[in-house]
Design a protein around this motif. Sequence first.
Motif, PDB file in Angstrom:
ATOM      1  N   TYR A   1      13.475  14.949  -4.717  1.00 39.49           N
ATOM      2  CA  TYR A   1      13.015  15.770  -5.841  1.00 39.49           C
ATOM      3  C   TYR A   1      12.547  14.896  -7.001  1.00 39.49           C
ATOM      4  O   TYR A   1      11.584  15.231  -7.704  1.00 39.49           O
ATOM      5  N   PHE A   2      13.226  13.764  -7.184  1.00 37.91           N
ATOM      6  CA  PHE A   2      12.856  12.841  -8.262  1.00 37.91           C
ATOM      7  C   PHE A   2      11.414  12.361  -8.080  1.00 37.91           C
ATOM      8  O   PHE A   2      10.595  12.414  -9.000  1.00 37.91           O
ATOM      9  N   VAL A   3      11.104  11.882  -6.865  1.00 43.56           N
ATOM     10  CA  VAL A   3       9.764  11.366  -6.587  1.00 43.56           C
ATOM     11  C   VAL A   3       8.727  12.482  -6.686  1.00 43.56           C
ATOM     12  O   VAL A   3       7.653  12.306  -7.279  1.00 43.56           O
ATOM     13  N   LEU A   4       9.037  13.635  -6.135  1.00 46.56           N
ATOM     14  CA  LEU A   4       8.094  14.754  -6.166  1.00 46.56           C
ATOM     15  C   LEU A   4       7.783  15.185  -7.600  1.00 46.56           C
ATOM     16  O   LEU A   4       6.632  15.481  -7.940  1.00 46.56           O
ATOM     17  N   ARG A   5       8.797  15.219  -8.447  1.00 48.83           N
ATOM     18  CA  ARG A   5       8.569  15.617  -9.841  1.00 48.83           C
ATOM     19  C   ARG A   5       7.722  14.583 -10.577  1.00 48.83           C
ATOM     20  O   ARG A   5       6.791  14.941 -11.306  1.00 48.83           O
ATOM     21  N   ALA A   6       8.045  13.307 -10.405  1.00 48.20           N
ATOM     22  CA  ALA A   6       7.293  12.253 -11.086  1.00 48.20           C
ATOM     23  C   ALA A   6       5.841  12.217 -10.613  1.00 48.20           C
ATOM     24  O   ALA A   6       4.909  12.136 -11.421  1.00 48.20           O
ATOM     25  N   VAL A   7       5.637  12.295  -9.301  1.00 40.73           N
ATOM     26  CA  VAL A   7       4.287  12.281  -8.747  1.00 40.73           C
ATOM     27  C   VAL A   7       3.534  13.537  -9.167  1.00 40.73           C
ATOM     28  O   VAL A   7       2.353  13.478  -9.547  1.00 40.73           O
TER      29      VAL A   7
ATOM     30  N   VAL B   1      13.750   4.628 -15.999  1.00 35.71           N
ATOM     31  CA  VAL B   1      12.675   3.666 -15.740  1.00 35.71           C
ATOM     32  C   VAL B   1      12.947   2.850 -14.477  1.00 35.71           C
ATOM     33  O   VAL B   1      12.048   2.654 -13.636  1.00 35.71           O
ATOM     34  N   HIS B   2      14.167   2.379 -14.309  1.00 35.65           N
ATOM     35  CA  HIS B   2      14.487   1.572 -13.128  1.00 35.65           C
ATOM     36  C   HIS B   2      14.296   2.382 -11.848  1.00 35.65           C
ATOM     37  O   HIS B   2      13.745   1.867 -10.858  1.00 35.65           O
ATOM     38  N   GLU B   3      14.732   3.630 -11.852  1.00 31.55           N
ATOM     39  CA  GLU B   3      14.550   4.487 -10.672  1.00 31.55           C
ATOM     40  C   GLU B   3      13.064   4.709 -10.389  1.00 31.55           C
ATOM     41  O   GLU B   3      12.631   4.697  -9.231  1.00 31.55           O
ATOM     42  N   LEU B   4      12.288   4.927 -11.448  1.00 27.43           N
ATOM     43  CA  LEU B   4      10.851   5.131 -11.270  1.00 27.43           C
ATOM     44  C   LEU B   4      10.213   3.903 -10.634  1.00 27.43           C
ATOM     45  O   LEU B   4       9.418   4.019  -9.685  1.00 27.43           O
ATOM     46  N   GLU B   5      10.551   2.728 -11.131  1.00 25.80           N
ATOM     47  CA  GLU B   5       9.980   1.496 -10.599  1.00 25.80           C
ATOM     48  C   GLU B   5      10.400   1.274  -9.145  1.00 25.80           C
ATOM     49  O   GLU B   5       9.590   0.860  -8.309  1.00 25.80           O
ATOM     50  N   THR B   6      11.656   1.573  -8.843  1.00 22.64           N
ATOM     51  CA  THR B   6      12.165   1.332  -7.491  1.00 22.64           C
ATOM     52  C   THR B   6      11.588   2.318  -6.482  1.00 22.64           C
ATOM     53  O   THR B   6      11.127   1.917  -5.399  1.00 22.64           O
ATOM     54  N   LEU B   7      11.597   3.605  -6.834  1.00 20.26           N
ATOM     55  CA  LEU B   7      11.206   4.639  -5.874  1.00 20.26           C
ATOM     56  C   LEU B   7       9.703   4.831  -5.767  1.00 20.26           C
ATOM     57  O   LEU B   7       9.198   5.228  -4.703  1.00 20.26           O
ATOM     58  N   LEU B   8       8.967   4.548  -6.843  1.00 19.10           N
ATOM     59  CA  LEU B   8       7.520   4.770  -6.813  1.00 19.10           C
ATOM     60  C   LEU B   8       6.724   3.521  -6.485  1.00 19.10           C
ATOM     61  O   LEU B   8       5.515   3.593  -6.273  1.00 19.10           O
ATOM     62  N   GLU B   9       7.382   2.371  -6.456  1.00 15.89           N
ATOM     63  CA  GLU B   9       6.660   1.133  -6.133  1.00 15.89           C
ATOM     64  C   GLU B   9       5.962   1.195  -4.781  1.00 15.89           C
ATOM     65  O   GLU B   9       4.787   0.787  -4.670  1.00 15.89           O
ATOM     66  N   PRO B  10       6.608   1.717  -3.717  1.00 14.27           N
ATOM     67  CA  PRO B  10       5.884   1.824  -2.440  1.00 14.27           C
ATOM     68  C   PRO B  10       4.679   2.757  -2.520  1.00 14.27           C
ATOM     69  O   PRO B  10       3.660   2.508  -1.872  1.00 14.27           O
ATOM     70  N   VAL B  11       4.798   3.836  -3.306  1.00 12.66           N
ATOM     71  CA  VAL B  11       3.665   4.760  -3.488  1.00 12.66           C
ATOM     72  C   VAL B  11       2.515   4.016  -4.159  1.00 12.66           C
ATOM     73  O   VAL B  11       1.353   4.100  -3.729  1.00 12.66           O
ATOM     74  N   ARG B  12       2.837   3.287  -5.228  1.00 12.09           N
ATOM     75  CA  ARG B  12       1.809   2.527  -5.956  1.00 12.09           C
ATOM     76  C   ARG B  12       1.111   1.528  -5.040  1.00 12.09           C
ATOM     77  O   ARG B  12      -0.123   1.479  -4.970  1.00 12.09           O
ATOM     78  N   ASP B  13       1.888   0.726  -4.324  1.00  6.42           N
ATOM     79  CA  ASP B  13       1.309  -0.349  -3.523  1.00  6.42           C
ATOM     80  C   ASP B  13       0.498   0.191  -2.349  1.00  6.42           C
ATOM     81  O   ASP B  13      -0.535  -0.381  -1.985  1.00  6.42           O
ATOM     82  N   THR B  14       0.952   1.281  -1.755  1.00  3.21           N
ATOM     83  CA  THR B  14       0.215   1.878  -0.630  1.00  3.21           C
ATOM     84  C   THR B  14      -1.156   2.365  -1.073  1.00  3.21           C
ATOM     85  O   THR B  14      -2.184   2.046  -0.462  1.00  3.21           O
ATOM     86  N   PHE B  15      -1.186   3.139  -2.158  1.00  2.00           N
ATOM     87  CA  PHE B  15      -2.459   3.695  -2.598  1.00  2.00           C
ATOM     88  C   PHE B  15      -3.314   2.672  -3.342  1.00  2.00           C
ATOM     89  O   PHE B  15      -4.539   2.807  -3.394  1.00  2.00           O
ATOM     90  N   ALA B  16      -2.690   1.640  -3.914  1.00  4.06           N
ATOM     91  CA  ALA B  16      -3.473   0.546  -4.493  1.00  4.06           C
ATOM     92  C   ALA B  16      -4.270  -0.152  -3.398  1.00  4.06           C
ATOM     93  O   ALA B  16      -5.442  -0.512  -3.593  1.00  4.06           O
ATOM     94  N   ALA B  17      -3.655  -0.347  -2.238  1.00  9.60           N
ATOM     95  CA  ALA B  17      -4.369  -0.946  -1.111  1.00  9.60           C
ATOM     96  C   ALA B  17      -5.557  -0.076  -0.696  1.00  9.60           C
ATOM     97  O   ALA B  17      -6.650  -0.584  -0.402  1.00  9.60           O
TER      98      ALA B  17
END
Length: 406
Positions: free
Chosen positions: A224-230, A264-280
């Motif tokens: 739910y955390f990731v879904l809300r932030a995204v 902030v730490h949770e956002l960086e940890t959980l969303l980092e894979p999302v960022r890097d995948t779509f950045a590629a």
Amino acid sequence: MTPSSMATLLLEVGVMFAVVALCGALAKRIGLSVIPFYIIAGILFSRFVIGRLGLPHIQETEFISIGAEIGIVFLLFFLGLEFNLDRLLESRELIGKAGLIDLGINFPVGFALGYLFFGDLIAATLMAGIIYISSSAIITKSLIDLGWIANDEANPMLGTLVFEDLFIAVYLAVISALVIGGGDVSEAVQSVGIAVGFIVILLLLVQFGNALFERLLTTESHEYFVLRAVGVTVLVAGAALALGVSEAVAAFFIGMAFSSTTHVHELETLLEPVRDTFAAVFFFWIGLITDPLLVVGVAGLLAVAIIVSTPTKLLSGYWGGQVYGLSHTRSVRVGTGMVTRGEFSLIIATVAAAGTGPVLTETIPAFAVGYVLLMSILGTVCMQYSSVLDSIIPDRTTTTRADPAD
């Protein structure tokens, strides 16, 4: 969509992810930034290269285009996480000085080149924007890859990028109205009003929405955390784009809003894979839309622009580092970091393509794609080998404090 077309789409997306995964492994093995590899892979697997050879190629599908947009959004979202509004306001004088140096050197250079080659004010203004604006997405990714994101040199780079992004939000509104509206000044004023109004709303949200964002992210579930932030980030970015405001700027402000929470730490940890995948996906997409033959047609203009604008960015970045009181070595790093051009230059190219006449619809877009490709590679390489430039550029600073980077 038929089952066969769905299968084709899924296969192409699978090939894309397999290719970027191999690029990552190759870049890691030889110790280079992965960004140029993603771009070159996109070129090779496009309809413009292997497609012209009659071989199966990857199409510019809606999935890849939207994935590239999401990549831009989350790269700028993470940039916003590095700033909260209080920090931004505290640094406003330094950001303003470094940003004005950057603008005052590079925008006129781009305008002069555009007017020299095309003799037209609108074309020159488009060229000024393409050459002026550094790539927030690529620079942020490079800062993370090189481990500079927590270093002193990151502050002037990020601050200047903030200045550029705010300037370009207004610039895009004006130039879009002038190009698409055929020079209608009243339409340009209206577009600027909408852009500024939306940015003001986002600033108010950042300033007074802390409790709202805190409550939004408070949940025991990572899902739910990731879904809300995204959901919030992509929704606001989409709304901004619909109103003619840069989605990247909107994502930056949402990142700033989240930076004031305790998550902030949770956002960086959980969303980092999302960022890097779509950045590629974003960097692969840049290559996918690049037609090497069109780029060859503007080779002369490209050569002049690169020769002129690389030193000016190095110079303005170096001076920006000096404004922040950095040492020679760290100031050189700032200069190398600002060389890269990327997503905003391509956005300006799409604005030009909506105009009339071959200069706007063909020449400037072809130039922008070639310029972004070459400068993204050159910029990431410059950052990686900044120590070489550091040894070549004379140290004229008076900094005496000890600096681990020196």
